[in-house]
Scaffold this active site. Structure first.
Site, mmCIF file in Angstrom:
data_model
loop_
_atom_site.group_PDB
_atom_site.id
_atom_site.type_symbol
_atom_site.label_atom_id
_atom_site.label_comp_id
_atom_site.label_asym_id
_atom_site.label_seq_id
_atom_site.Cartn_x
_atom_site.Cartn_y
_atom_site.Cartn_z
ATOM 1 N N THR A 153 40.494 48.510 36.717
ATOM 2 C CA THR A 153 39.457 47.554 36.334
ATOM 3 C C THR A 153 38.881 47.977 34.978
ATOM 4 O OG1 THR A 153 37.473 46.418 37.084
ATOM 5 C CG2 THR A 153 37.541 48.784 37.506
ATOM 6 N N GLU A 175 40.510 42.802 42.070
ATOM 7 C CA GLU A 175 41.289 41.656 42.555
ATOM 8 C C GLU A 175 42.570 42.088 43.266
ATOM 9 O OE1 GLU A 175 41.692 38.525 39.646
ATOM 10 O OE2 GLU A 175 39.549 38.369 39.412
HETATM 11 ZN ZN LIG Z 1 40.896 36.460 37.258
#
Ligand SMILES: [Zn+2]
Length: 327
Positions: A45, A76
């Site tokens: 990230t 994600e």
């Molecule tokens: Zn995205």
């Protein structure tokens, strides 16, 4: 399969290509690769995909727990893991915000199908998953029905796109293909009519797809139902409305050089012509749009008024095309 270090280098390479093509801004997007039953490489990230180095790439388990790597994993990753859990044949997942495809996801307009052969063979129908807050398990679950239905490319409402396949290169190529397809559709809409490939010819493409071993729910449908429709336009009517299969009327000129656009004026409707959409000033060309006789009393005045209206219509279309292509 390539070694772990080599795969990390591939992830960095794909990240750079995504960034250079403008599929991601700042630190957006994420990439992962399956390297074992419970081990997945994934991007960190808060790091730009344009400047990744192999040392940035971490390892997570199927529940998303980080088991290696100095930088925290992408939030994600849950969406990626939901795909890996559902489909054991999938080894790589890419997520980005490619602008042309994301425009359809933001507009909530389904991408029409049966238009470009490569898209039919390598992607097929592209669904749009409903919006959820990114990074949550709820978000991950929005894509599951489509993953189960063998989609390899899915739009995420008000967000972007996710693609997956057996190799990282294949997964990444789906992002390139869907974005260029959407760009071509948008340009085609500006130029004129959008024509579909016939149902029969699409069946030929699906036959090729089957020989290549690429999954498509339409192949199952063709085998189980005699009346399987492979070129549905459901949902994409929204995008295609304003066009018809009619040829664009030819513009002709009288001996005195006037009469440009006579074909338009003589056409009973504007079928085949780009229609002013949504906020477009349709009211600025009421006679042209409605295709009815103009209100002026003399022929000369009527001709002049019509020419002015055509001029403004041509200018409107030109402005749109110039605006779209960034000058
Ligand atoms: Zn995205």
């Amino acid at each position: 399969m390539a070694g772990e270090w080599q795969l990390k280098q591939q992830i960095c390479d794909v990240g750079r290509r995504m960034y250079e093509r403008g599929f991601v801004a700042a630190n957006d997007g994420n990439i992962s690769v399956r390297i074992g039953p419970n081990r997945f490489l994934c991007t960190p990230t808060g790091v730009s995909k344009g400047t990744l180095v192999p040392g940035d790439i971490g390892v997570v388990d199927i529940e998303g727990n980080q088991i290696a790597g100095s930088k925290p994993r992408t939030s994600e990753i849950r969406m990626h893991l939901a795909i890996y859990k559902e489909r054991t044949d999938i080894n790589a997942v890419c997520h980005a915000h490619p602008p042309h495809a994301t425009a359809f996801a933001v507009a909530g307009v389904d991408i029409p199908n049966c238009i470009l052969p490569e898209v039919e063979v390598f992607i097929g129908q592209v669904p749009i998953a409903r919006y959820e807050t990114p990074g949550t398990w709820d978000f991950a679950e929005t894509i599951l029905p489509y993953v189960r239905n063998k989609a390899n490319t899915i739009l995420l409402a008000n967000h972007g796109a996710v693609s997956c396949d057996r190799t990282l290169e294949q997964a990444y190529f789906h992002l390139e293909t869907v974005d260029m397809y959407c760009q071509i559709l948008l340009l085609s809409k500006q130029v004129g009519s959008i024509n579909q490939i016939s149902d029969e010819k699409v069946r030929e493409l699906l036959g090729l797809k089957k020989r290549l071993g690429i999954a498509d729910p339409r192949l199952d449908c063709m085998e189980s139902a005699e009346q399987c429709k492979v070129c549905t336009l459901s949902g994409s009517d929204e995008f295609l409305k304003g066009f018809s299969q009619r040829a664009i009327p030819q513009h002709t000129a009288d001996a005195d050089g006037h009469g440009r656009g006579r074909g338009i004026a003589e056409a009973p409707s504007q079928a085949g012509q780009p229609q002013p959409i949504a906020a477009a000033p349709a009211a600025a060309f009421p006679a042209v749009v409605a295709g009815r006789a103009l209100g002026s009393s003399s022929t000369t005045a009527r001709q002049r008024e019509m020419n002015d209206q055509i001029e403004r219509l041509v200018q409107l279309i030109t402005d749109r095309i110039v605006g779209m292509t960034g000058k």
